[in-house]
Motif scaffolding. Structure first.
Motif, PDB file in Angstrom:
ATOM      1  N   ALA A  85       0.831  -1.208   0.000  1.00  0.00           N
ATOM      2  CA  ALA A  85       0.000   0.000   0.000  1.00  0.00           C
ATOM      3  C   ALA A  85       0.862   1.253   0.000  1.00  0.00           C
ATOM      4  O   ALA A  85       0.547   2.246  -0.669  1.00  0.00           O
ATOM      5  CB  ALA A  85      -0.925  -0.016   1.214  1.00  0.00           C
ATOM      6  N   SER A  86       1.983   1.216   0.722  1.00  0.00           N
ATOM      7  CA  SER A  86       2.870   2.380   0.796  1.00  0.00           C
ATOM      8  C   SER A  86       3.477   2.707  -0.563  1.00  0.00           C
ATOM      9  O   SER A  86       3.648   3.883  -0.913  1.00  0.00           O
ATOM     10  CB  SER A  86       3.977   2.140   1.826  1.00  0.00           C
ATOM     11  OG  SER A  86       3.442   1.984   3.127  1.00  0.00           O
ATOM     12  N   VAL A  87       3.817   1.680  -1.336  1.00  0.00           N
ATOM     13  CA  VAL A  87       4.347   1.912  -2.686  1.00  0.00           C
ATOM     14  C   VAL A  87       3.310   2.636  -3.545  1.00  0.00           C
ATOM     15  O   VAL A  87       3.629   3.578  -4.275  1.00  0.00           O
ATOM     16  CB  VAL A  87       4.762   0.576  -3.339  1.00  0.00           C
ATOM     17  CG1 VAL A  87       5.149   0.787  -4.802  1.00  0.00           C
ATOM     18  CG2 VAL A  87       5.919  -0.063  -2.580  1.00  0.00           C
ATOM     19  N   VAL A  88       2.064   2.204  -3.442  1.00  0.00           N
ATOM     20  CA  VAL A  88       0.990   2.866  -4.198  1.00  0.00           C
ATOM     21  C   VAL A  88       0.847   4.317  -3.763  1.00  0.00           C
ATOM     22  O   VAL A  88       0.755   5.232  -4.601  1.00  0.00           O
ATOM     23  CB  VAL A  88      -0.347   2.125  -3.999  1.00  0.00           C
ATOM     24  CG1 VAL A  88      -1.502   2.917  -4.634  1.00  0.00           C
ATOM     25  CG2 VAL A  88      -0.277   0.730  -4.599  1.00  0.00           C
ATOM     26  N   VAL A 120      -4.699   7.671 -17.866  1.00  0.00           N
ATOM     27  CA  VAL A 120      -4.477   7.865 -16.435  1.00  0.00           C
ATOM     28  C   VAL A 120      -3.743   6.629 -15.950  1.00  0.00           C
ATOM     29  O   VAL A 120      -4.228   5.503 -16.122  1.00  0.00           O
ATOM     30  CB  VAL A 120      -5.796   8.029 -15.657  1.00  0.00           C
ATOM     31  CG1 VAL A 120      -5.522   8.052 -14.153  1.00  0.00           C
ATOM     32  CG2 VAL A 120      -6.522   9.290 -16.080  1.00  0.00           C
ATOM     33  N   LEU A 121      -2.565   6.826 -15.371  1.00  0.00           N
ATOM     34  CA  LEU A 121      -1.738   5.725 -14.893  1.00  0.00           C
ATOM     35  C   LEU A 121      -1.749   5.734 -13.369  1.00  0.00           C
ATOM     36  O   LEU A 121      -1.395   6.736 -12.745  1.00  0.00           O
ATOM     37  CB  LEU A 121      -0.309   5.885 -15.405  1.00  0.00           C
ATOM     38  CG  LEU A 121       0.724   4.850 -14.954  1.00  0.00           C
ATOM     39  CD1 LEU A 121       0.377   3.470 -15.511  1.00  0.00           C
ATOM     40  CD2 LEU A 121       2.122   5.263 -15.405  1.00  0.00           C
ATOM     41  N   LEU A 122      -2.168   4.624 -12.758  1.00  0.00           N
ATOM     42  CA  LEU A 122      -2.240   4.556 -11.308  1.00  0.00           C
ATOM     43  C   LEU A 122      -1.749   3.201 -10.810  1.00  0.00           C
ATOM     44  O   LEU A 122      -2.285   2.170 -11.221  1.00  0.00           O
ATOM     45  CB  LEU A 122      -3.683   4.773 -10.838  1.00  0.00           C
ATOM     46  CG  LEU A 122      -3.919   4.748  -9.328  1.00  0.00           C
ATOM     47  CD1 LEU A 122      -3.256   5.940  -8.652  1.00  0.00           C
ATOM     48  CD2 LEU A 122      -5.412   4.733  -9.014  1.00  0.00           C
ATOM     49  N   PRO A 123      -0.727   3.208  -9.917  1.00  0.00           N
ATOM     50  CA  PRO A 123       0.041   4.367  -9.451  1.00  0.00           C
ATOM     51  C   PRO A 123       1.158   4.706 -10.443  1.00  0.00           C
ATOM     52  O   PRO A 123       1.495   3.899 -11.297  1.00  0.00           O
ATOM     53  CB  PRO A 123       0.624   3.873  -8.130  1.00  0.00           C
ATOM     54  CG  PRO A 123       0.845   2.400  -8.357  1.00  0.00           C
ATOM     55  CD  PRO A 123      -0.309   1.958  -9.230  1.00  0.00           C
ATOM     56  N   ASP A 124       1.723   5.893 -10.250  1.00  0.00           N
ATOM     57  CA  ASP A 124       2.850   6.326 -11.080  1.00  0.00           C
ATOM     58  C   ASP A 124       3.981   6.823 -10.173  1.00  0.00           C
ATOM     59  O   ASP A 124       4.047   7.992  -9.830  1.00  0.00           O
ATOM     60  CB  ASP A 124       2.425   7.432 -12.040  1.00  0.00           C
ATOM     61  CG  ASP A 124       3.574   7.890 -12.931  1.00  0.00           C
ATOM     62  OD1 ASP A 124       4.642   7.237 -12.905  1.00  0.00           O
ATOM     63  OD2 ASP A 124       3.418   8.907 -13.634  1.00  0.00           O
TER      64      ASP A 124
END
Length: 471
Positions: free
Chosen positions: A29-32, A201-205
């Motif tokens: 989650a932290s990376v996101v 839209v790129l998620l996450p980036d």
């Protein structure tokens, strides 16, 4: 039918995990959260959890990584973390002035039943007089019900659920949910889309936020990340593409939506915003990338430039050049489920036999997905979900692999066997360049192929009794 010998090999004689082949859910989650513009993650739980996550991310990305903590103590564990939550949020706002605060809950917070959505609502109500508060995104991520990949996908879906706006007017853009890939892979994906004139839209980036250029002055919140306004647009896209076929199908799936039917951002957008979802295997190698290209052309009506046709042609040519060095070699692959499945498909494409495929992921879907991806080639492959490195090590002794492919946590197995480890995925602790490893698309497969061939050639050369200068 699985043989009796294979059953004996893969059935453990113990109940404990010995060096688990996975990481904790709040880490994913932290990376996101680091891939959302202006976001500061806060771990609602003990200080040790945040320290562990920072240590792993800093070691891999070689970047400063600030992650806050609500710092549970014995008293907090008994009476609840409301006071710590409020104090932690206030400290983050005062020190970082973030646009977004991403909150991931730990095993401890989940075990005592912390109502984080309720805490967020109370905080907003108590601070209603303030001009502007950060956007709050909460991901429920207890590690006893998932891995770092479950936490990763839960955070992506949580961001979309919190921010996406449904629109009657369909936009011209598409949504890309690439999963836990390297910053270099994200940059290559963005370049490919931009070259074709595709809005997205790129998620996450985290292509910039976790792989920054040199700073003269320290940035409390690194530049880069998916803007909040872009995440709001995911509900009006022409379609979504998710990389991976397992995604968030472990024990953690669906917690924040109280259903096991919807587990990913793409599924939620399709169900709630009528945005068609397209799920593809990780595009590693020619076949996987071809499928991505076909899907992009189908959704957008735009074709990739000649640049990518040339990349594909050079990759085919290199397969021919190196085939005699890789054909029939045996490999063990371990790591995240979807990354492992993508790598195995690539190995079969170049003629390497996957003898053991292992992951700490808990979906139980890898064998089924492997059969879909590589067909009969999966018949003799040992596939293990929810496993640990010691089990991999014990099996490796009898399987006689030529190479091992995976992250740094498996290095000791390769060292013991005296064979090359091809480093891929996360975490890479014992080499520089972890964020710049490329796995995806034609260009990534080209570098991956060259790395594998050269590792096998180097091994043969170093172990030759006479030595030689020509292949």
């Amino acid at each position: 039918m699985q043989s009796t010998t294979e059953n004996k090999k893969t059935t453990p004689t113990y109940t404990s995990s010995r060096n688990a082949c996975k990481l904790c859910a709040p880490l994913g989650a932290s990376v996101v959260f680091k891939g959302i513009e202006g976001c500061v993650p806060i771990i609602h739980g003990s200080q040790g959890c945040a320290t562990y996550i920072r240590r792993y991310m800093i070691s891999h990305y070689k970047e400063p990584v600030d992650i806050a903590s609500s710092n549970f103590s014995e008293t907090t564990t008994i009476y609840g973390g409301n006071r710590n939550f409020v104090e932690g949020i206030n400290n983050v706002i005062k020190q970082y002035n973030p646009k977004v605060i991403g909150i991931a809950t730990t095993c401890l917070a989940e075990t005592i039943g912390e109502d984080v959505p309720g805490l967020i609502a109370e905080y907003k109500q108590a601070n209603a007089d303030k001009e502007e508060l950060p956007v709050f995104i909460h991901a429920s991520t207890p590690s006893y019900q998932g891995t770092h990949m479950d936490g990763f996908h839960e955070a992506v879906c949580s961001a979309v659920v919190a921010l996406a706006n449904k629109s009657e007017h369909t936009g011209t853009h598409i949504n890309l949910f690439p999963g836990f890939v390297s910053p270099a892979d994200l940059r290559n994906l963005k370049e490919m889309l931009s070259d074709a004139g595709i809005e997205y839209v790129l998620l996450p980036d985290y292509s910039a936020s976790l792989d920054n250029p040199f700073w003269k002055d320290y940035h409390l919140v690194p530049e880069g990340g998916t803007p909040v306004d872009h995440i709001r647009l995911t509900g009006s896209a022409r379609g979504s593409i998710e990389f991976g076929t397992v995604l968030n199908k472990g024990a953690l799936s669906g917690r924040i939506r109280n259903t096991n039917a919807i587990t990913t951002a793409g599924e939620w957008l399709e169900s709630n915003c009528d945005v068609p979802n397209n799920r593809l295997p990780m595009p590693i190698g020619i076949d996987g990338t071809d499928r991505l290209v076909e899907t992009l052309e189908k959704i957008t009506g735009k074709k990739l430039t000649e640049k990518y046709s040339l990349q594909r042609g050079r990759l085919v040519d290199s397969y021919i050049d190196g085939h005699k060095y890789v054909f029939g070699k045996r490999a063990i692959v371990f790591g995240d489920e979807d990354m492992v499945l993508g790598i195995v498909s690539f190995l079969c494409e170049i003629g390497i036999i996957p003898v053991l495929v292992a992951s700490g992921g808990e979906s139980g879907l890898m064998k089924e997905q492997l059969k879909k991806n590589i067909g009969e080639a999966a018949t003799d492959t040992i596939v293990m979900n929810g496993t640990d490195f010691e089990t991999v090590r014990e099996l490796a002794e009898t399987l006689k692999p030529d190479i091992i492919i995976g992250n740094s946590k498996g290095y000791y197995i390769a060292r013991e066997l005296g064979i090359p480890l091809i480093r891929a995925g996360f975490p890479i602790h014992d080499r520089v360049g972890g964020p710049r490893i490329e796995h995806l698309f034609y260009a990534g497969a080209q570098k991956f192929f060259d790395q594998i061939v050269n590792a096998l050639l180097e091994y043969k050369q170093e172990h030759s009794p006479i030595g030689y200068k020509y292949m």
